[in-house]
Motif scaffolding. Structure first.
Motif, PDB file in Angstrom:
ATOM      1  N   VAL A  56     -92.737 -56.484  32.867  1.00  0.00           N
ATOM      2  CA  VAL A  56     -94.153 -56.174  33.023  1.00  0.00           C
ATOM      3  C   VAL A  56     -94.689 -55.495  31.761  1.00  0.00           C
ATOM      4  O   VAL A  56     -93.948 -55.188  30.833  1.00  0.00           O
ATOM      5  CB  VAL A  56     -94.372 -55.267  34.248  1.00  0.00           C
ATOM      6  N   PHE A  57     -95.999 -55.239  31.724  1.00  0.00           N
ATOM      7  CA  PHE A  57     -96.608 -54.569  30.576  1.00  0.00           C
ATOM      8  C   PHE A  57     -96.179 -53.102  30.536  1.00  0.00           C
ATOM      9  O   PHE A  57     -96.339 -52.368  31.525  1.00  0.00           O
ATOM     10  CB  PHE A  57     -98.132 -54.656  30.665  1.00  0.00           C
ATOM     11  N   ALA A  58     -95.668 -52.662  29.390  1.00  0.00           N
ATOM     12  CA  ALA A  58     -95.335 -51.253  29.231  1.00  0.00           C
ATOM     13  C   ALA A  58     -96.583 -50.382  29.336  1.00  0.00           C
ATOM     14  O   ALA A  58     -96.538 -49.261  29.847  1.00  0.00           O
ATOM     15  CB  ALA A  58     -94.647 -51.025  27.881  1.00  0.00           C
ATOM     16  N   SER A  59     -97.726 -50.913  28.865  1.00  0.00           N
ATOM     17  CA  SER A  59     -98.980 -50.154  28.908  1.00  0.00           C
ATOM     18  C   SER A  59     -99.538 -50.023  30.314  1.00  0.00           C
ATOM     19  O   SER A  59    -100.353 -49.132  30.585  1.00  0.00           O
ATOM     20  CB  SER A  59    -100.023 -50.847  28.029  1.00  0.00           C
ATOM     21  N   ARG A  60     -99.137 -50.919  31.204  1.00  0.00           N
ATOM     22  CA  ARG A  60     -99.614 -51.007  32.590  1.00  0.00           C
ATOM     23  C   ARG A  60    -101.116 -51.329  32.670  1.00  0.00           C
ATOM     24  O   ARG A  60    -101.686 -51.280  33.767  1.00  0.00           O
ATOM     25  CB  ARG A  60     -99.322 -49.707  33.358  1.00  0.00           C
TER      26      ARG A  60
END
Length: 610
Positions: free
Chosen positions: A116-120
């Motif tokens: 998933v995106f680390a930045s969320r």
């Protein structure tokens, strides 16, 4: 410090390209990839840029392409491996079964599932699993229990520590196994100034730890006083490149050898000291010697239940267990006397310490009797009886059709047991059966990995119809890549092995064979037509003579061939074998089950308990 600006994905690929084995070639020969939104933009672009130095192969299924990578590493005795990458979600989870297979078999593979995106920032993204109580969890956490090392790459600089740890695990003889680096998809595309020194080529050596002098002395004393010793050769003999050391040790000290599934082909099948297979699928010779042994020397084996007959095989009350294993976890099983060391180094050290000591001769007549039994069950027999051939007869026909350089590949169902007993391997590595995890669907993909490792040797895959149906898509990949396989499909119309186990446990034939499973339309699968649709040369043969003729045509063909033959689902080799602990119900309305339970309770009294 001189730096170079790269995306994290580019840095991963560059680093992997520069990690070498002791032969000076890249430890990772390339990567299998099925791209999706979790890896196509970041890793996909990086792999495209490195395609001339770090090849990428496209699979049809994430699990099966991982099986190909694992088989490649097994064939090369862990000296080389492959990377496998997928998208997030379903693509990643498809690889978890393969990770477990690599974990059980102590085999190196680098799994790089997209994450998933680390930045969320865009959460929840397509295919993301959300844990209501833990925001750090993704689908890739399922890899944790089946990885020797797990890390999540959520910053580009994480690679500076994660990648060296990954290669340390994959090249360590004791800790070797699958590594998972879950790679956040936005991190893959993020740039960072990496130290150029990070990409300096590095050679990873496989350690060969010597035995502790005290353990060595205790082992020498045990062997010197044993009157009926037996060596069990496991897969660690191959991984350690110790087949010659084993042969010399056995010959010098006149100790007979029995082989596990993973250890088979450690000695030529007709070597005077080779008793053949051991355990549940063992030869009568090996099991008879094991039952009377006063010292069992287990070299490079996990001692799983099929090897030990669920620990009921060793009947001598004075029997002791001596393990030689590079992994302490495996060495200490069943309170064994241990030599924690590399198999080759340990055998050489023991041989030197023992000098010209040799054990009393074993009964060579047992091996002759077993050889005659194998000859009988693998012969063509009287085909005028209008009976379907047995698996053993098909094995005999295939064996007669290939030379000593051929590599036999199999994994699950009834075939591994019959092959363990009956296949006659002459060269190390000529027998490749995945029976640690016994994963249905491994066979064809595994055969592809074997062929990529040994392109000059003929690779024959034997697979049942049930396993073929579970996973066959890399058959098309073998055609596409020009990696020729000979695939023999034994069609017994269902899960014949488990059906036999069901009946032997007092049960009725239920939900295993196609004809006794719930159905409205009878199953009528045309395996030859299916294989032909994927580009293989395919045919169905009517009998064993036709099989041998088809094998000759397949050997002469430059392309993957599939040969289908109908077989008897009930017939199996009665000679040899040992008890296997399969719990039978204590309560049933059926007399057959209660009788089977009584036999089960009687058998359990022979188990060797710590």
């Amino acid at each position: 410090m001189t730096t170079i600006r790269l995306t994290a994905a580019q840095a991963m690929v560059r680093y992997c390209t520069n990690q070498l084995n002791e032969g000076g070639v890249p430890f990772l020969s390339g990567t299998w990839a099925i791209f999706g939104h979790g890896n196509v933009a970041g890793l996909g672009e990086a792999l495209h840029g490195a395609r001339d130095t770090f090849p990428t192969w496209r699979g049809h299924n994430e699990q099966s392409m991982a099986h190909a990578a694992i088989a490649y590493a097994k064939t090369l005795n862990r000296r080389r491996a492959m990377m496998v990458t997928s998208s997030i979600g379903p693509g990643a989870l498809n690889m978890v079964t393969a990770a477990a297979l690599a974990h059980v078999n102590r085999l190196p593979v680098l799994f790089v599932p997209g994450d998933v995106f680390a930045s969320r920032a865009p959460d929840p993204v397509l295919q993301q699993i959300e844990d209501f109580g833990d925001g750090t969890v993704s689908a890739n956490d399922a890899f944790r229990p089946v990885s020797r090392y797990f890390d999540r790459i959520s910053r580009p600089e994480h690679l500076l520590t994660a990648l060296p740890r990954a290669f340390r695990v994959m090249t360590d003889p004791a800790d070797c196994g699958p590594v998972t680096l879950a790679f956040c998809q936005d991190t893959q595309a993020e740039a960072f100034d990496y130290p150029e020194s990070f990409f300096t080529p590095r050679v990873w050596t496989v350690r060969r730890p010597p035995p502790d002098p005290r353990e060595l002395d205790a082992a020498v004393a045990a062997i010197s006083t044993a009157q009926k010793p037996l060596i069990i050769a496991g897969g660690g003999v191959h991984y350690s490149l110790a087949t010659d050391a084993l042969r010399l040790f056995a010959e010098t000290h006149r100790i007979p050898v029995a082989e596990t599934q993973a250890g088979k082909s450690a000695l030529p099948w007709d070597h005077a000291l080779n008793l053949g297979s051991l355990g549940v699928t063992g030869s009568s010779a090996a099991n008879a010697i094991a039952a009377d042994a006063d010292l069992v020397i287990a070299v490079g084996t996990r001692l799983q239940d099929f090897t030990t007959g669920s620990w009921a095989l060793f009947r001598n009350p004075k029997c002791r267990l001596l393990t030689i294993n590079v992994a302490p976890y495996d060495a200490v099983k069943h309170t064994a006397l241990t030599v924690v060391a590399d198999a080759r180094v340990a055998l050489e050290a023991l041989g030197t310490a023992l000098g010209d000591h040799h054990a009393p001769s074993h009964d060579a007549g047992l091996t002759a009797e077993w050889t005659a039994a194998v000859d009988a069950v693998t012969a063509i027999g009287d085909e005028t009886q209008n009976r379907l051939p047995s698996d053993a007869q098909v094995i005999g026909a295939v064996q007669r059709s290939v030379d000593d350089d051929a590599i036999l590949v199999c994994a699950a169902g009834g075939l591994p047991g019959e092959l363990h007993k009956l296949w006659r391997a002459r060269r190390p590595g000529g027998y490749h059966v995945e029976y640690g995890f016994s994963c249905m669907g491994y066979e064809i993909a595994g055969g592809l990995g074997v062929k990529m490792a040994w392109p000059d040797r003929e690779v024959v895959v034997m697979v049942g119809d049930g396993s073929y149906m579970m996973m066959n898509s890399e058959l098309a990949t073998s055609v596409m890549l020009g990696q020729k396989l000979i695939i023999v499909v034994l069609d017994n119309r269902g899960y014949g092995c488990i059906n036999r186990l069901q009946v032997a446990s007092g049960g009725s034939s239920f939900n295993n064979l196609l004809d006794t499973a719930t159905h409205v339309v009878p199953s009528a699968i045309d395996f030859a037509a299916h294989a032909a649709s994927m580009g293989a040369i395919a045919e169905k043969v009517a009998d064993l003579a036709g099989l041998e003729q088809a094998m000759a045509r397949a050997r002469a063909s430059p392309r993957t061939s599939v040969i289908v033959i109908d077989t008897d689902p009930m017939q199996t080799t009665e000679a040899g074998g040992a008890w296997w602990d399969v719990a039978v119900p204590q309560v049933s309305e059926r007399r057959q089950v209660l009788d089977a339970r009584k036999a089960y309770d009687d058998a359990r009294t022979h188990q060797w308990m710590d």
